[in-house]
Scaffold this active site. Structure first.
Site, PDB file in Angstrom:
ATOM      1  CE  LYS A   1      -6.143   6.471   5.171  1.00 38.78           C
ATOM      2  NZ  LYS A   1      -6.271   7.872   5.612  1.00 38.78           N
TER       3      LYS A   1
ATOM      4  CD  GLN B   1      -3.165  10.954  -0.782  1.00 44.08           C
ATOM      5  OE1 GLN B   1      -2.907  12.144  -0.648  1.00 44.08           O
ATOM      6  NE2 GLN B   1      -2.516  10.016  -0.109  1.00 44.08           N
TER       7      GLN B   1
ATOM      8  CE  LYS C   1       1.373  11.105  -1.878  1.00 48.39           C
ATOM      9  NZ  LYS C   1       1.250  12.188  -0.862  1.00 48.39           N
TER      10      LYS C   1
ATOM     11  CE  LYS D   1      -4.112  15.931   1.055  1.00 50.14           C
ATOM     12  NZ  LYS D   1      -3.062  14.974   1.460  1.00 50.14           N
TER      13      LYS D   1
ATOM     14  N   GLY E   1      -4.626  13.335   8.562  1.00 50.52           N
ATOM     15  CA  GLY E   1      -4.073  14.665   8.753  1.00 50.52           C
ATOM     16  C   GLY E   1      -3.320  15.159   7.536  1.00 50.52           C
ATOM     17  CG  ASP E   2      -2.106  17.640   4.037  1.00 51.04           C
ATOM     18  OD1 ASP E   2      -1.490  16.722   3.478  1.00 51.04           O
ATOM     19  OD2 ASP E   2      -2.034  18.826   3.659  1.00 51.04           O
TER      20      ASP E   2
ATOM     21  CB  THR F   1       5.180  11.414   6.031  1.00 51.15           C
ATOM     22  OG1 THR F   1       3.798  11.081   6.205  1.00 51.15           O
ATOM     23  CG2 THR F   1       5.370  11.992   4.639  1.00 51.15           C
TER      24      THR F   1
ATOM     25  CG  ASN G   1       4.358  14.495  11.245  1.00 49.91           C
ATOM     26  OD1 ASN G   1       4.437  13.753  10.274  1.00 49.91           O
ATOM     27  ND2 ASN G   1       4.255  14.047  12.472  1.00 49.91           N
TER      28      ASN G   1
ATOM     29  CB  SER H   1      -3.046   6.336   6.741  1.00 51.70           C
ATOM     30  OG  SER H   1      -2.680   7.546   7.352  1.00 51.70           O
TER      31      SER H   1
END
Length: 447
Positions: free
Chosen positions: A90, A111, A114, A126, A165-166, A209, A240, A379
């Site tokens: 993820k 990630q 996290k 990622k 997204g990123d 976020t 964002n 997410s």
């Protein structure tokens, strides 16, 4: 030589020319050293750290697409599936000219931990491309996204790898990618998160976020006997994360004085107005010079003039733009101005020497892998809703998000105390995230 140092040397030797990845691994290994020393014989025999620092899979591919002039363009696509010990991979897809394997590996590595901290069953990954959506028409973005997904679809799935997204990848890009995935596979499944609300997206995902960052900051200050209400803050970025961090900060009684983009920054003595910022950035996709035109009392600075946002006096600093944006000189300016807390909204936005300086000066430091975990947590909540064919209310998702962020604060605080690093929340985050992944890896054998 210690096991930690041995592994770091191997990582640098094997991944030449990838300083961001080296930085992420070094910071992580240094903070989990006490845990590794406690279990060194077992970890060394199982090559646990070597396996942890080596992605399970690295995918690189060509992305050809046709621009509006009929000219064929070629970009490079990436997906790094780093670790699936606790769940399917993820992690987001970054679309930015700076993207290369080193950036994607650093993000994927971060990630892992996290995602572990969220308490949800998701592994680390990622991806992205060196494609720049800025200045491109909707049709050009669509053609790129369709070409990108034509290769990526082979490697992802609702129970395998679920991108999101990123930077550069918003609702528009996710929509185009999802449409192409569905077209190719014939599957209507939760393979991407950050989807539109009309086709399986989750309420509160857009805000997650930024909101999560403030829930985290509020709780982190609370356990240090500080009330967030009435404080001032400086924020970098205007995407964002920054927009919704500012919105939630306002709701919690915090006055935000700054925001920035790639060309300059705004100081607004009346407090950054979220409605105006959303109009400029989300609707017009314009520069902050337009914010200045709409808010004449604000001041626009070109580039990092006058020390950038970190030169403004405030109680709290929230870096929400990109990696390594807050350096040692910035940290010194913040300390000189009396900052009490720095919490990271972007991924690894503070350089190693700046992080160390802030901690030495007694500044409360909330590391990215904990502070900005709200996005990936929501997410995962979107994945749950997709699997159950349900849609929760905004309030339900927001309440779950807030509780996840509060839990993260207490988990990293407890982990730091257990290993003799009370108040070092970066160490606590790495230790808490690492232990869960390490235990899962050991339980599953050498894979």
């Amino acid at each position: 030589m210690s096991y930690v140092d041995e592994v770091y040397e191997k990582v640098v030797a094997k991944n030449a020319g990838e300083p961001e990845f080296h930085q992420a691994v070094k910071e992580f290994l240094e903070t989990v050293r006490p845990v590794v020393e406690k279990h060194e014989e077992q970890y060394r025999k199982l090559a646990l750290l070597e396996r942890l620092c080596e992605p399970e899979r690295q995918i690189r591919f060509r992305v050809p697409w046709v621009d509006d002039n009929g000219q064929v363009q070629v970009n490079t696509g990436y997906r790094v599936q780093f670790n699936s010990a606790i769940g399917p991979y993820k992690g987001g897809l970054r679309l930015h000219p700076s993207v290369y394997f080193g950036i994607i590996k650093f993000l994927g590595f971060e990630q892992i931990f996290k995602n572990s901290l969220t308490g949800l069953p998701i592994g680390g990954g990622k991806g992205g491309s060196d494609f720049d959506p800025k200045g491109k028409s909707d049709n050009e973005v669509m053609r790129f996204c369709q070409s990108f997904m034509t290769e990526l679809y082979k490697h992802i799935g609702a129970d395998t790898d679920v991108p999101a997204g990123d930077i550069g990848t918003g609702a528009r890009e996710i929509g185009f990618m999802y449409g192409q995935y569905k077209r190719i596979t014939g599957l209507y499944e939760g393979v991407l998160t950050g989807k539109g609300l009309t086709y399986g997206g989750s309420l509160a995902r857009t805000e997650a976020t930024g909101y999560g960052l403030l829930y985290f900051t509020e709780e982190l200050l609370k356990i240090n006997n500080i009330d967030i209400a009435g404080k001032t803050a400086v924020v970098s970025g205007s995407g964002n994360v920054a927009i919704y961090a500012i919105q939630k900060a306002n709701q919690l009684g915090v006055k935000v004085l700054t925001c920035s983009d790639s060309t300059g920054w705004i100081y607004d003595p009346d407090g950054v107005d979220v409605t105006t910022l959303q109009l400029v950035k989300e609707q017009h996709r314009a520069r902050l010079t337009e914010y200045k035109e709409l808010r004449p009392n604000s001041v626009y600075h070109e580039g990092r003039a006058d020390g950038g946002v970190w030169g403004v006096k405030a109680d709290i600093a929230l870096p929400c733009a990109t990696q390594n944006e807050l350096n040692l000189d910035d940290a010194k300016a913040l300390v000189a101005n009396g900052v009490i807390a720095v919490c990271e909204g972007a991924n690894m936005p503070t350089t190693l020497d700046a992080t160390e300086y802030l901690k030495e000066q007694g500044v409360i430091f909330g590391p990215a892998k904990a502070a900005n975990a709200g996005g990936v947590a929501t997410s995962a909540l979107e994945m749950s809703q997709n699997s159950e064919r349900l849609s929760w209310t905004f309030e339900e998702v927001d309440a779950k998000l807030k509780q996840i962020m509060i839990n993260i604060v207490h988990n990293i605080d407890a982990a730091a105390k257990e290993y003799g690093k009370e108040g070092d929340y970066a160490a606590g985050a790495n230790i808490a995230g690492f232990l869960k992944v390490a235990d899962a890896m050991i339980a599953q054998g050498v894979v």
